[in-house]
Design an enzyme around this catalytic site. Sequence first.
Site, mmCIF file in Angstrom:
data_model
loop_
_atom_site.group_PDB
_atom_site.id
_atom_site.type_symbol
_atom_site.label_atom_id
_atom_site.label_comp_id
_atom_site.label_asym_id
_atom_site.label_seq_id
_atom_site.Cartn_x
_atom_site.Cartn_y
_atom_site.Cartn_z
ATOM 1 N N ASP A 158 -16.525 7.149 -81.268
ATOM 2 C CA ASP A 158 -16.067 8.142 -81.088
ATOM 3 C C ASP A 158 -16.036 8.963 -82.689
ATOM 4 O O ASP A 158 -15.217 8.158 -83.316
ATOM 5 C CB ASP A 158 -14.502 8.247 -80.726
ATOM 6 C CG ASP A 158 -13.884 9.516 -80.670
ATOM 7 O OD1 ASP A 158 -14.067 10.436 -81.448
ATOM 8 O OD2 ASP A 158 -13.017 9.716 -79.716
ATOM 9 N N TYR A 163 -7.648 7.018 -79.317
ATOM 10 C CA TYR A 163 -6.912 8.120 -78.942
ATOM 11 C C TYR A 163 -6.352 7.895 -77.834
ATOM 12 O O TYR A 163 -6.812 7.123 -76.727
ATOM 13 C CB TYR A 163 -8.026 9.197 -78.852
ATOM 14 C CG TYR A 163 -7.225 10.540 -78.214
ATOM 15 C CD1 TYR A 163 -6.104 11.127 -78.687
ATOM 16 C CD2 TYR A 163 -7.715 11.004 -77.122
ATOM 17 C CE1 TYR A 163 -5.456 12.032 -78.192
ATOM 18 C CE2 TYR A 163 -7.215 12.020 -76.279
ATOM 19 C CZ TYR A 163 -5.915 12.590 -76.973
ATOM 20 O OH TYR A 163 -5.495 13.661 -76.148
ATOM 21 N N LYS A 186 -11.903 19.828 -82.486
ATOM 22 C CA LYS A 186 -10.874 19.492 -83.842
ATOM 23 C C LYS A 186 -11.843 20.202 -84.963
ATOM 24 O O LYS A 186 -11.942 21.285 -85.013
ATOM 25 C CB LYS A 186 -10.869 18.035 -83.929
ATOM 26 C CG LYS A 186 -10.405 17.067 -82.583
ATOM 27 C CD LYS A 186 -8.920 17.768 -82.311
ATOM 28 C CE LYS A 186 -8.515 17.133 -81.116
ATOM 29 N NZ LYS A 186 -7.599 17.704 -80.329
ATOM 30 N N ARG A 243 -23.322 25.576 -64.849
ATOM 31 C CA ARG A 243 -22.914 24.303 -64.755
ATOM 32 C C ARG A 243 -23.921 23.158 -65.268
ATOM 33 O O ARG A 243 -23.497 22.110 -65.632
ATOM 34 C CB ARG A 243 -22.397 24.060 -63.358
ATOM 35 C CG ARG A 243 -21.951 22.534 -63.302
ATOM 36 C CD ARG A 243 -20.786 22.258 -62.071
ATOM 37 N NE ARG A 243 -21.211 23.045 -60.923
ATOM 38 C CZ ARG A 243 -22.333 22.270 -60.101
ATOM 39 N NH1 ARG A 243 -22.910 21.279 -60.291
ATOM 40 N NH2 ARG A 243 -22.422 23.159 -58.949
HETATM 41 N N1 PLP Z 1 -11.159 11.606 -79.545
HETATM 42 C C1 PLP Z 1 -10.239 11.820 -80.479
HETATM 43 C C2 PLP Z 1 -10.398 10.771 -81.750
HETATM 44 C C3 PLP Z 1 -8.910 12.650 -80.383
HETATM 45 O O1 PLP Z 1 -8.175 12.705 -81.588
HETATM 46 C C4 PLP Z 1 -8.956 13.714 -79.117
HETATM 47 C C5 PLP Z 1 -8.238 14.356 -79.036
HETATM 48 O O2 PLP Z 1 -7.031 14.511 -79.834
HETATM 49 C C6 PLP Z 1 -10.065 13.366 -78.233
HETATM 50 C C7 PLP Z 1 -10.834 12.478 -78.495
HETATM 51 C C8 PLP Z 1 -10.038 14.397 -77.136
HETATM 52 O O3 PLP Z 1 -10.249 15.432 -77.266
HETATM 53 P P1 PLP Z 1 -9.860 16.740 -76.304
HETATM 54 O O4 PLP Z 1 -8.219 17.117 -76.741
HETATM 55 O O5 PLP Z 1 -10.659 17.803 -76.805
HETATM 56 O O6 PLP Z 1 -10.268 16.362 -74.938
#
Ligand code: PLP
Length: 422
Positions: free
Chosen positions: A191, A119, A216, A66
């Site tokens: 992000d 998101y 992704k 962890r």
């Molecule tokens: N940030 C972006 C731009 C995303 O498109 C996503 C999910 O689609 C996330 C964060 C969250 O990622 P996760 O689905 O791996 O938790």
Amino acid sequence: MDNSKYAAPSSDVGMGTRVVWGGEQVRHPYNATQAPIVVSAAYGYDDIDNWYDVALGKEPGFIYSRMSNPTVEVLEHKLCELERAESAVAFSTGMAAISGVLHTFLACGQRVVSTRDSYGGTNKIFEEFLPRMGVQVTLCDTLDTEQLEREIAKGCNVLYLETPTNPTLKIVDIRRLVAAAKRVGALVVADNTFATPLNQNPLALGVDVVVHSATKFLSGHGDAMGGVVCGAEALMAQVRHYREINGASLDAFSAFLIIRGIKTLALRLRQQQASAQLLAEYLCTEPLVESVNYPGLPQHPGHAIACTQMNGFGAIVSFVLKGGMPTVARLLPQLKYAHRAGNLGAVETIYGPARTTSHVENTPQERQALGISEGLVRVSVGIEESADLLADLQQAFAFVRSQPGAAPVHPDPAHSWVDAGA
Ligand code: PLP
């Protein structure tokens, strides 16, 4: 973070080399050429003093997965190489990484400024969870840079950015907003999931902390979930401490899959974004399409800024269909080389309406308030042949146009920027 046993390619090698060699151990255990998947929960010690020193971080080593894990550590070093960061911390998902960062750097009585377009899950943290903790959240119009600067100037602890945004592909001027944040001493988080480290390095633009959904493009095959946070070691030590206690650590097998995926990121993205440009240009000519969002289109409002902060425009395109959801429901089943699913960044092309993908967590009212139209479709362009993807989309539109009653009767009111045919 002990970097000594990990390979750091020389600074003049290209990203295609960096993704393959960056962060791999100079010599993996057993002389293995690939990072071993270490599934052990704990690590044993005969020497109690040595055990104690490792536990205190005075000696390198592992105690409990962890807290840290050898396979996960390879991934973290690889991300350092790609984002040119001092340190990185991997999480079980992108959302775990984002909430980990926000919980690490925000406390009751503090303030975060961000944009309305992020998101959907991130938006939920801003709208639902942070206010419950007594954090003041101000979400600005994503493209209103002056409003963002005004709100930042009032004082804030964190500025949170996402660019390009999911799913409307808006571009935020990173340098300009970083300058505003630095004037008030705010920490800037970005992000970078949509751009990937190949197309954008926010740390080089002055951002303090970069987050990725590794689910992704980094993993790239739709078969692993993960998140990574990158930045200076002094900041990452705090994030690592939060992860250790919160417990949203990445497992070794997912780390291995993401490491393997990253090695082909440059090859994949080259093909994906060439096709994305082709599909975006075609969509601009399609009569059933009301608007197209892709920063690689010269008429996209963020194109000029994207050219100054990105090396490529990415592999996500979105478009608004005339007729809204009924047209979406007619079009998507016709596609032969596409998943209809709530993911992106994989080798297969994936289509999905925002209401069942990026903003599935939001109510219809919330989506409307966020300007997410029901006819908005996101395409994550895969690595298939460009000509096949184009032909597939063209035949799907031709089918819909040939159907009785398919003509757009109610043009979608949530109009985006790029007029069809423009
Ligand atoms: N940030 C972006 C731009 C995303 O498109 C996503 C999910 O689609 C996330 C964060 C969250 O990622 P996760 O689905 O791996 O938790």
